[in-house]
Structures are given as C-alpha cells and as structure tokens.
Design a protein around this motif. Structure first.
Motif, PDB file in Angstrom:
ATOM      1  N   UNK A 298      43.031 -52.710   5.209  1.00  0.00           N
ATOM      2  CA  UNK A 298      41.766 -52.074   5.584  1.00  0.00           C
ATOM      3  C   UNK A 298      40.788 -53.143   6.056  1.00  0.00           C
ATOM      4  N   UNK A 299      39.844 -52.732   6.885  1.00  0.00           N
ATOM      5  CA  UNK A 299      38.977 -53.700   7.555  1.00  0.00           C
ATOM      6  C   UNK A 299      37.540 -53.668   7.053  1.00  0.00           C
ATOM      7  N   UNK A 300      36.922 -54.826   7.117  1.00  0.00           N
ATOM      8  CA  UNK A 300      35.485 -55.007   6.893  1.00  0.00           C
ATOM      9  C   UNK A 300      34.958 -55.598   8.189  1.00  0.00           C
ATOM     10  N   UNK A 301      34.336 -54.753   9.022  1.00  0.00           N
ATOM     11  CA  UNK A 301      33.856 -55.197  10.333  1.00  0.00           C
ATOM     12  C   UNK A 301      32.391 -55.602  10.225  1.00  0.00           C
ATOM     13  N   UNK A 302      32.094 -56.819  10.683  1.00  0.00           N
ATOM     14  CA  UNK A 302      30.694 -57.229  10.776  1.00  0.00           C
ATOM     15  C   UNK A 302      30.319 -57.197  12.258  1.00  0.00           C
ATOM     16  N   UNK A 303      29.374 -56.326  12.579  1.00  0.00           N
ATOM     17  CA  UNK A 303      29.004 -56.012  13.958  1.00  0.00           C
ATOM     18  C   UNK A 303      27.559 -56.435  14.174  1.00  0.00           C
ATOM     19  N   UNK A 304      27.342 -57.315  15.149  1.00  0.00           N
ATOM     20  CA  UNK A 304      25.982 -57.778  15.368  1.00  0.00           C
ATOM     21  C   UNK A 304      25.872 -58.704  16.559  1.00  0.00           C
TER      22      UNK A 304
ATOM     23  N   UNK B 207      20.724 -54.019  20.594  1.00  0.00           N
ATOM     24  CA  UNK B 207      21.305 -52.720  20.232  1.00  0.00           C
ATOM     25  C   UNK B 207      21.697 -51.936  21.479  1.00  0.00           C
ATOM     26  N   UNK B 208      21.025 -52.205  22.610  1.00  0.00           N
ATOM     27  CA  UNK B 208      21.392 -51.550  23.863  1.00  0.00           C
ATOM     28  C   UNK B 208      22.765 -51.964  24.337  1.00  0.00           C
ATOM     29  N   UNK B 209      23.084 -53.266  24.211  1.00  0.00           N
ATOM     30  CA  UNK B 209      24.433 -53.715  24.526  1.00  0.00           C
ATOM     31  C   UNK B 209      25.435 -53.141  23.517  1.00  0.00           C
ATOM     32  N   UNK B 210      24.992 -53.043  22.270  1.00  0.00           N
ATOM     33  CA  UNK B 210      25.895 -52.607  21.199  1.00  0.00           C
ATOM     34  C   UNK B 210      26.472 -51.226  21.469  1.00  0.00           C
ATOM     35  N   UNK B 211      25.648 -50.314  21.965  1.00  0.00           N
ATOM     36  CA  UNK B 211      26.154 -48.951  22.192  1.00  0.00           C
ATOM     37  C   UNK B 211      27.175 -48.925  23.331  1.00  0.00           C
ATOM     38  N   UNK B 212      27.116 -49.922  24.228  1.00  0.00           N
ATOM     39  CA  UNK B 212      28.098 -49.988  25.318  1.00  0.00           C
ATOM     40  C   UNK B 212      29.430 -50.562  24.832  1.00  0.00           C
ATOM     41  N   UNK B 213      29.378 -51.556  23.965  1.00  0.00           N
ATOM     42  CA  UNK B 213      30.601 -52.258  23.569  1.00  0.00           C
ATOM     43  C   UNK B 213      31.293 -51.602  22.379  1.00  0.00           C
ATOM     44  N   UNK B 214      30.541 -50.902  21.546  1.00  0.00           N
ATOM     45  CA  UNK B 214      31.098 -50.359  20.308  1.00  0.00           C
ATOM     46  C   UNK B 214      32.364 -49.534  20.513  1.00  0.00           C
ATOM     47  N   UNK B 215      32.373 -48.555  21.437  1.00  0.00           N
ATOM     48  CA  UNK B 215      33.586 -47.733  21.583  1.00  0.00           C
ATOM     49  C   UNK B 215      34.788 -48.519  22.107  1.00  0.00           C
ATOM     50  N   UNK B 216      34.553 -49.724  22.617  1.00  0.00           N
ATOM     51  CA  UNK B 216      35.636 -50.505  23.213  1.00  0.00           C
ATOM     52  C   UNK B 216      36.379 -51.375  22.204  1.00  0.00           C
ATOM     53  N   UNK B 217      35.849 -51.499  20.984  1.00  0.00           N
ATOM     54  CA  UNK B 217      36.564 -52.304  19.994  1.00  0.00           C
ATOM     55  C   UNK B 217      36.804 -51.566  18.680  1.00  0.00           C
ATOM     56  N   UNK B 218      36.006 -50.542  18.395  1.00  0.00           N
ATOM     57  CA  UNK B 218      36.103 -49.904  17.085  1.00  0.00           C
ATOM     58  C   UNK B 218      37.402 -49.114  17.004  1.00  0.00           C
ATOM     59  N   UNK B 219      38.234 -49.352  15.983  1.00  0.00           N
ATOM     60  CA  UNK B 219      39.563 -48.735  15.961  1.00  0.00           C
ATOM     61  C   UNK B 219      39.536 -47.258  15.578  1.00  0.00           C
ATOM     62  N   UNK B 220      40.527 -46.542  16.039  1.00  0.00           N
ATOM     63  CA  UNK B 220      40.732 -45.168  15.593  1.00  0.00           C
ATOM     64  C   UNK B 220      41.393 -45.202  14.220  1.00  0.00           C
ATOM     65  N   UNK B 221      41.346 -44.093  13.467  1.00  0.00           N
ATOM     66  CA  UNK B 221      42.027 -44.064  12.162  1.00  0.00           C
ATOM     67  C   UNK B 221      43.528 -44.309  12.271  1.00  0.00           C
ATOM     68  N   UNK B 222      44.109 -44.011  13.424  1.00  0.00           N
ATOM     69  CA  UNK B 222      45.540 -44.264  13.610  1.00  0.00           C
ATOM     70  C   UNK B 222      45.828 -45.759  13.753  1.00  0.00           C
TER      71      UNK B 222
END
Length: 255
Positions: free
Chosen positions: A13-19, A59-74
């Motif tokens: 399981x992962x602990x993602x630090x996003x910033x 945070x404006x950049x964050x909303x663009x990049x977030x879906x490109x790295x955040x993993x799916x439950x699979x």
C-alpha cells in the motif's frame, strides 16, 4: 501455487506525498533530514512512500497533473496522501505563480473530491503552507531576478486560513504546519508574524529555512513531527508501531 505467486507480487500500500518543491526537495540526499526519508524510515516494510513533489507547481498545476499519476485501485492501494500546496499560490498578485484565494480553495477541494480520490478513499492529510521569512527571501528573490518581495508572511497566512477552511468544510484533517513553525518560536495570536519585517530577523526562526521558503533539516523535522502526530491522533492503528510488517522480521521469516 498461483495464489501464492499473486500474493508475492502484490505491491505494498502507498503513502503518497503530493506537493510542490518543498515536497520534491524532501528527497534531497544532501539534507540531513527530509520528510520523504523520514516517512520511508517510519513506514519501512509497511508502506511504500511515493514522492510526487513538483517544484514550482501551484494548486492550479496540481489539478492538471493529479489524474496523470494517481493510481486506480486496480494498480495500487493508496493508504495515505498528503496535499501540500500553497507556498507558490501565495505569491503576490502579478507573479505568474499567484493563485487567488478562492481558486486555491476550489483546487484543493477538486483534488479531494476527484473520482480517483474517492475510489481510493485514502487517509488525506491536508497540510497548510509553512510560513516564510521575508529577510531570507530577499536574496532568494534577487537570485531569481524577481522584484522583492514575491511573498510576505501576512499573505501566506491568508492561504493558511484557506486550508483550515477547506479542511473544516470537508471534514478532512488539517496538519497545521504554519502553526507548528510559529509555535516553535513562541508566537502568540495578536503578535507580529515571525518572518515579517515587523520583527527582527530571528535566528531561532531562520534556522528552519534555507532561503526563507525552502526547508532545512530542522524545518522538515517540524513537518514530519506534525504529520506523525496527526496520524497518532486520527488513525492510531496506522501509526507505524501498530502496523505489522508486510513480511515478518527475520526470526519469524519462513525458512
């Protein structure tokens, strides 16, 4: 046998630090202590700590990049995620990094409520930006060719308040990094803000920063301690000492 093989390759399981850069630079091996290494050590053999820090991002950049790295439950299970933006959003109007307060709050809310986040349902830790030291920032701004100041202690505090408001409205734990820093130098409500020109340049405060914005080992220890204290209070069963290792210690390891 197939079941055993599948279990063998199941990722931790992962602990993602996003910033932003404060997160990215917490992996710097030349810093005596960093947030990333501290969390890796704390959750060794329990969780994979993933650094998704992006220098210069708002945070404006964050909303663009977030879906490109955040993993799916699979793909993987995200157990914890820190959201640590605001240091760049709080640049003064006119800066290309400035994000208005209302948009900043919308962006944080967007990340928290994104379908990918909801699907994972991680423990979210919403971090306030740390304070800044205007004295040290002068050299930093000049080195970048920027007019000084690009940031002020007072404006940064407004973004701190915005994080507190988002956390309260969404019932998300807020790790009050700003308060942890100023409390460490004895600040009390109503007094001039540490790091502002309303006070002298305090050595006890400056020791937390390399340049008035980014953090020293002492600064990262403040952030790490605040995160771990929040976990102890909110999710005591997932404090490292209360979690089993993924694979047992060597005396119990299969032979």
């Amino acid at each position: 046998m197939a079941t055993e093989e599948q279990a063998l390759y199941k990722p931790y399981d992962q602990f993602i630090i996003f910033g932003d850069s404060i997160t990215q630079m917490s992996s710097n091996p030349h810093t005596e202590f960093g947030l990333f290494a501290g969390l890796q050590d704390a959750y060794s053999r329990r969780l994979d700590v993933i650094n998704r820090g992006f220098s210069g991002y708002t945070s404006g950049h964050a909303v663009k990049v977030f879906p490109k790295f955040f993993p799916t439950p699979e793909q993987a299970t995200v157990r914890f995620m820190t959201i640590f933006f605001g240091a760049n959003d709080a640049c003064l109007p006119g800066s290309p990094q400035h994000v208005p307060l209302d948009v900043y709050k919308e962006n944080l809310t967007w990340i928290i409520q994104h379908p990918a986040t909801v699907a994972q349902n991680p423990h979210i830790l919403l971090l306030t930006p740390p304070p800044v030291n205007e004295y040290q920032l002068q050299a930093f701004d000049e080195s970048k060719g920027n007019p000084h100041p690009t940031r002020t202690a007072a404006v940064t505090k407004q973004y701190v308040e915005a994080v507190r408001e988002v956390g309260a409205s969404l019932n998300i734990p807020v790790v009050d990094i700003w308060n942890a820093f100023v409390s460490a130098v004895g600040w009390e409500e109503g007094e001039p803000l540490p790091g502002s020109r309303d006070l002298p340049n305090l050595d006890s405060f400056a020791r937390f920063f390399t340049d008035g914005l980014h953090l020293t080992a002492d600064g990262y220890r403040v952030v790490f301690d605040a995160i771990m204290e929040t976990i102890r209070v909110k999710w005591p069963e997932e404090e490292p000492a209360n979690m089993d290792m993924i694979h047992p210690a060597w005396p119990e390891a299969p032979r």
